[in-house]
Enzyme design. Structure first.
Site, PDB file in Angstrom:
ATOM      1  N   LYS A  54      27.071  50.023  46.408  1.00  0.00           N
ATOM      2  CA  LYS A  54      28.208  50.047  47.468  1.00  0.00           C
ATOM      3  C   LYS A  54      29.155  51.197  47.410  1.00  0.00           C
ATOM      4  O   LYS A  54      29.690  51.845  48.267  1.00  0.00           O
ATOM      5  CB  LYS A  54      29.230  48.699  47.148  1.00  0.00           C
ATOM      6  CG  LYS A  54      28.371  47.422  47.607  1.00  0.00           C
ATOM      7  CD  LYS A  54      28.903  46.362  47.251  1.00  0.00           C
ATOM      8  CE  LYS A  54      28.140  45.054  47.341  1.00  0.00           C
ATOM      9  NZ  LYS A  54      28.457  43.710  46.899  1.00  0.00           N
ATOM     10  N   GLN A  98      33.104  41.379  43.191  1.00  0.00           N
ATOM     11  CA  GLN A  98      31.809  41.306  43.016  1.00  0.00           C
ATOM     12  C   GLN A  98      31.540  39.975  42.332  1.00  0.00           C
ATOM     13  O   GLN A  98      32.018  39.406  41.395  1.00  0.00           O
ATOM     14  CB  GLN A  98      31.171  42.532  42.192  1.00  0.00           C
ATOM     15  CG  GLN A  98      29.695  42.223  42.124  1.00  0.00           C
ATOM     16  CD  GLN A  98      28.964  42.495  43.344  1.00  0.00           C
ATOM     17  OE1 GLN A  98      29.169  43.310  44.119  1.00  0.00           O
ATOM     18  NE2 GLN A  98      28.052  41.531  43.415  1.00  0.00           N
ATOM     19  N   ASP A 121      34.478  40.992  52.509  1.00  0.00           N
ATOM     20  CA  ASP A 121      33.381  40.479  52.449  1.00  0.00           C
ATOM     21  C   ASP A 121      33.617  39.183  53.512  1.00  0.00           C
ATOM     22  O   ASP A 121      32.334  38.560  53.431  1.00  0.00           O
ATOM     23  CB  ASP A 121      33.381  39.796  51.030  1.00  0.00           C
ATOM     24  CG  ASP A 121      32.321  40.394  50.183  1.00  0.00           C
ATOM     25  OD1 ASP A 121      31.491  41.085  50.778  1.00  0.00           O
ATOM     26  OD2 ASP A 121      32.272  40.276  48.886  1.00  0.00           O
TER      27      ASP A 121
END
Ligand code: NAP
Length: 291
Positions: A54, A98, A121
């Site tokens: 990422k 994460q 997200d």
């Protein structure tokens, strides 16, 4: 019929190109690049690989990538304090924690603490709720990427029969909401569903997000259907090596579907590209400009 195999890598490269252009425009107007901050707690090897990928993708489109790598023993209060600092930092446009988090930390509490405007997200209850009631939201990246590929393949999906297999908060539920918003007739299947084959046989669109290798048999697929395989399953081969495979029997489905995504090289690359698109959209929204 042989299905057209959707090239997720190529589609993702095109989307990343669009994001890179948007980043250049953002820099020209605001004098700084959008910033994405990723928080990783612990030393899960797979998570470290995802975070690295990422960060690389973020820098490649010209955005600023920063990482906070915290020890596995980090307490929830310390993590919440970091989230509060990032929420307040004007240079941080997107925050991604994460998952999974270590057992001593409640992931729902941490996710809910992220400023919804920086929730790239799309996992906070605020963004999930907005999506559910049809309001503008930051949408989870994997279903966003799936929708782009479905729209590329089919164009207008109003009235199409869509089957989403899996009802997780990060893939299945938001996927169903996105398809419903485009007026598809959506069925959600899960582990208690009776006669999955009959549901698949009716579907013009199948999105499989389960985590069971080859659950969806090729012979079930309606001829000409668009099949999106989200599953990422690592299976052992007879020679002791492993390989990634999806939730759909790819070879069998190839002979019946109209379009199908491969695993790897389908949904996966689109997920990261959509994360970058969300970060740019969040940065533009902070400055009151359109995404
Ligand atoms: P998850 O949270 O484990 O959810 C799996 C869903 O599948 C659940 O709703 C479960 O039903 C359902 N299910 C389980 N067995 C089933 C069966 N036999 N028939 C029908 N439904 C069944 O998984 P997830 O996070 O959504 O991820 C799903 C898959 O997508 C995984 O392989 C994951 O690695 C992959 N994934 C890929 C990407 C990507 O970028 N490519 C991103 C995210 C996830 P219940 O609700 O009844 O338990």
């Amino acid at each position: 019929m042989t299905a057209l195999v959707i090239d997720g890598k190529a589609r993702a490269a095109a989307l990343r190109g669009d994001v890179a252009l948007g980043v250049m425009q953002f820099v020209a107007v605001h004098g700084r690049a959008p910033g994405l901050t990723v928080v990783l707690v612990g030393d899960d090897a797979a998570s470290a690989v995802y975070v690295g990928a990422k960060g690389k993708a973020t820098r490649e489109v010209g955005m600023i990538s920063s990482e906070h790598r915290l020890p596995a023993a980090t307490g929830q209060a310390d993590l919440l304090a970091l989230i509060a600092r990032l929420n307040a930092d004007p240079a941080v446009d997107g925050i991604l924690v994460q998952l999974p988090l270590p057992a001593q930390i409640d992931a729902d509490t941490v996710i809910a603490a992220i400023d919804p405007a920086k929730d790239v997200d799309g996992f906070t209850p605020v963004n999930a709720g907005r999506l559910a009631i049809g309001q503008p939201a930051l949408v989870p990246c994997t279903p966003s990427g799936c929708l782009i590929m479905i729209n590329d393949a089919l164009g207008n999906i109003s009235g199409a029969e869509a089957l989403v297999i899996g009802r997780s908060s990060i893939v299945g539920k938001p996927m169903a909401a996105l398809l419903t918003a485009q007026s598809a007739t959506v069925t959600i299947a899960h582990s208690r569903t009776r006669d999955l084959a009959a549901h698949v046989a009716r579907a013009d669109i199948v999105v499989a997000a389960v985590g069971v290798p080859h659950l969806v048999q090729g012979a079930w697929i309606k001829p000409g259907a668009c099949v999106i395989d989200v599953g990422m399953n690592r299976i052992a081969l007879p020679d002791g090596k492993t390989r990634l495979t999806g939730d759909v029997d790819f070879e069998g489905a190839l002979a019946r579907a109209g379009w199908i995504t491969p695993v790897p090289g389908g949904v996966g690359p689109m997920t990261i590209a959509c994360l970058l698109a969300n970060t740019l959209a969040a940065a533009n929204a902070h400055h009151g400009s359109a995404a």
